[in-house]
Write an enzyme that holds these catalytic residues in place. Structure first.
Site, PDB file in Angstrom:
ATOM      1  N   HIS A 130      12.612  -0.953   2.881  1.00 28.28           N
ATOM      2  CA  HIS A 130      11.321  -1.815   2.715  1.00 28.28           C
ATOM      3  C   HIS A 130      11.483  -3.314   2.869  1.00 28.28           C
ATOM      4  CE1 HIS A 130       9.037   1.465  -0.046  1.00 28.28           C
ATOM      5  NE2 HIS A 130       9.805   1.965   1.161  1.00 28.28           N
ATOM      6  N   TYR A 172       1.356  -4.291   0.350  1.00 24.38           N
ATOM      7  CA  TYR A 172       0.359  -3.578   1.294  1.00 24.38           C
ATOM      8  C   TYR A 172      -0.842  -4.748   1.324  1.00 24.38           C
ATOM      9  CZ  TYR A 172       3.377   0.030   0.264  1.00 24.38           C
ATOM     10  OH  TYR A 172       4.268   0.873   0.176  1.00 24.38           O
ATOM     11  N   ASP A 225       3.121   0.440   7.193  1.00 21.93           N
ATOM     12  CA  ASP A 225       2.481   1.497   6.102  1.00 21.93           C
ATOM     13  C   ASP A 225       1.119   0.740   5.834  1.00 21.93           C
ATOM     14  OD1 ASP A 225       1.418   3.116   4.180  1.00 21.93           O
ATOM     15  OD2 ASP A 225       3.083   2.875   2.842  1.00 21.93           O
ATOM     16  N   HIS A 227      -1.195   2.071   4.271  1.00 20.90           N
ATOM     17  CA  HIS A 227      -1.627   2.517   2.820  1.00 20.90           C
ATOM     18  C   HIS A 227      -3.113   2.686   2.476  1.00 20.90           C
ATOM     19  CE1 HIS A 227      -0.138   2.384  -1.607  1.00 20.90           C
ATOM     20  NE2 HIS A 227       0.858   2.927  -1.054  1.00 20.90           N
ATOM     21  N   ARG A 298       5.092  13.277   5.655  1.00 18.89           N
ATOM     22  CA  ARG A 298       5.828  12.529   4.599  1.00 18.89           C
ATOM     23  C   ARG A 298       5.516  12.798   3.204  1.00 18.89           C
ATOM     24  NH1 ARG A 298       7.869   8.341   4.037  1.00 18.89           N
ATOM     25  NH2 ARG A 298       6.742   7.172   2.772  1.00 18.89           N
ATOM     26  N   HIS A 327       8.686  11.212   1.320  1.00 16.17           N
ATOM     27  CA  HIS A 327       8.575   9.983   0.499  1.00 16.17           C
ATOM     28  C   HIS A 327       9.776   9.680  -0.408  1.00 16.17           C
ATOM     29  CE1 HIS A 327       5.625   7.961  -2.221  1.00 16.17           C
ATOM     30  NE2 HIS A 327       5.655   7.023  -1.031  1.00 16.17           N
ATOM     31  N   ASP A 331       9.688   5.441  -6.963  1.00 14.07           N
ATOM     32  CA  ASP A 331       8.884   6.058  -8.098  1.00 14.07           C
ATOM     33  C   ASP A 331       9.322   7.550  -7.763  1.00 14.07           C
ATOM     34  OD1 ASP A 331       7.168   5.146  -6.252  1.00 14.07           O
ATOM     35  OD2 ASP A 331       5.557   6.433  -7.158  1.00 14.07           O
TER      36      ASP A 331
END
Ligand code: GCO
Ligand code: MG
Length: 427
Positions: A130, A172, A225, A227, A298, A327, A331
């Site tokens: 990222h 995002y 992304d 999102h 994903r 993914h 988390d």
């Protein structure tokens, strides 16, 4: 001829820990054989406390006393016993058990899990990191850092002034509005919650991608992304607008509810589509794969119920030319990341792996956590996932430790993101 007696499941417990702030949930399945146990990822960070009771009050009574080496049978038993199925809490609970049973099978046979899935069809999994910044300069500076570290795939996101990076350290393009965001419609936000204006986001992100190509060249693989935060028509336009930047993929252009819009995108441009981290059910992924509407699936492996269903999803994808990009944010626990990589190495239609950098604390709690080298993730060669959980240390980071503001107030859940007029935006 009968082989050695099967290990039996003796106990199932949930380990909950937040060494790096994010709430992680790992299931431990203990067998009746001395020192034989396994770990599986069951992380649903926004509703993390609900997973442990699903495991301990429902799956444990179903499985204790049964053979630990019948993974498919255990999976089917868990999946079918609730009658109503395919929800994120229940699927994560099943995944915790499922991945732990794969770990146990690896440990029993003295082999890494990727061997149980057929063995390596590649040496390592190329991965992306990222790269988020408040402006183009910051994005490009960070991108250069990761390129120098050997990464070739970068997910680039830019915030807007007033709509800065938030959640999971990625951007995002939302945040608390100190004033009017640059490029936003000329009216004032009517609230002080995180603000998101889709048109402003699109304009700003297009300029960021343009700057990335100009500054970083054509060789770097760029990922972005969305999102699911813009309207379907805006999404269609955006997919066409970014076509010229030759993205590796564009992610979550639509929400799962709007997945039908992929048909239009396919007819109008060649931007590669990635989707799936929000999926829980075969009703969601099967049509998108079978209609060849996406290029990368994903799925968050624990949200789909673990390795057992995901290797079948990978096989389905292979038949339709859809690649995997499981993914892999922060988390997903390090156990879950190891499960991702086992699938990456054993499935021919692997596309790319999302990579999260775990800090020293998380690595201490999970010795054996995979760390990328030169833009690749290599599997551990130790049996199972090759990861232990330091349970004593894990207990030092209970849920809520390290949390501030909304995360703490909402018990690890997410708050809202709102349009300037106050309407809630999909996350
Ligand atoms: C990604 C994701 C994540 C999610 C997060 C939700 O592509 O990595 O979009 O950053 O937002 O995992 O908890
Ligand atoms: Mg995403």
């Amino acid at each position: 001829m009968r082989g050695a007696p099967s290990p039996k499941i003796r106990d199932i417990v949930c380990i909950t820990t937040a060494p790096a702030g994010l709430r992680l949930c790992v299931v431990k399945v203990v067998t009746d054989q001395d020192g034989l146990y396994g770990y599986g990822c069951a992380t649903f960070t926004q509703r993390a406390e609900l997973v442990a009771p699903a495991v301990e009050r429902y799956l444990k009574p179903l499985l204790v006393g049964r053979p630990a080496d019948r993974i498919e049978d255990a999976w089917q038993a868990c999946y079918n016993s609730s009658y109503w199925r395919n929800g994120p809490v229940l699927n994560n609970a099943i995944s915790g058990v499922d991945q732990a049973l794969w770990d146990i099978k690896g440990r029993t046979l003295g082999t890494p899990v990727y061997q149980l899935l057929g063995g390596k069809c590649r040496e390592a999994a190329a991965c992306y990191v990222h790269v988020s910044g408040a402006g183009n300069e910051e994005v490009i500076e960070k991108a250069r850092y990761f390129l120098a570290a050997g990464f070739r795939h970068l997910r680039v996101q830019v915030g807007l002034p007033g709509m800065e990076a938030f959640w999971c350290g990625s951007s995002y393009s939302g945040g608390r509005p100190p004033g009017l965001p640059e490029g936003a419609p000329a009216f004032k936000p009517l609230h002080d919650e995180p603000l998101y204006e889709p048109a402003a986001y699109m304009r700003r992100s297009l300029r960021m991608l343009e700057a990335c190509r100009a500054e970083l060249g054509d060789d770097v693989e760029l990922i972005h992304d969305v999102h699911e935060r813009i309207s379907p028509t805006q999404g269609l336009q955006f997919a066409k607008d970014v076509e010229r930047f030759r993205l590796f993929f564009l992610e979550d252009l639509f929400s799962p509810e709007d997945a039908g819009w992929f048909r239009l995108v396919r007819q109008q441009c060649a931007t590669p589509m990635a989707m799936g981290e929000l999926f829980n059910s075969p009703h969601e992924w099967t049509p998108l794969i079978a209609e060849r509407l996406i290029d990368y699936i994903r799925i968050h492996v624990s949200q789909a119920g673990g390795v057992t269903p995901c290797r079948k999803i990978a096989a389905l994808g292979e038949l339709f030319g859809v690649k995997t990009a499981w993914h892999g944010p922060a988390d997903v626990s390090p156990i879950g990341h190891a499960a991702n990589v086992a699938l990456d190495l054993a499935c021919h239609n692997f596309g790319i792996q999302e990579y999260a950098l775990f800090d020293d604390r998380a690595q201490e709690v999970f010795p054996g956590t995979l760390v990328a080298r030169d833009g690749y993730l290599f599997a551990n060669e130790a049996p199972g996932w090759g990861i232990e959980v330091n349970e004593r240390l894990a207990a030092k980071y209970p849920f809520g430790s390290g949390e501030t503001g909304e995360r703490r107030r909402y018990n690890g859940g997410w708050g809202h993101v709102r349009r300037a007029d106050g309407a809630i935006v999909k996350q």
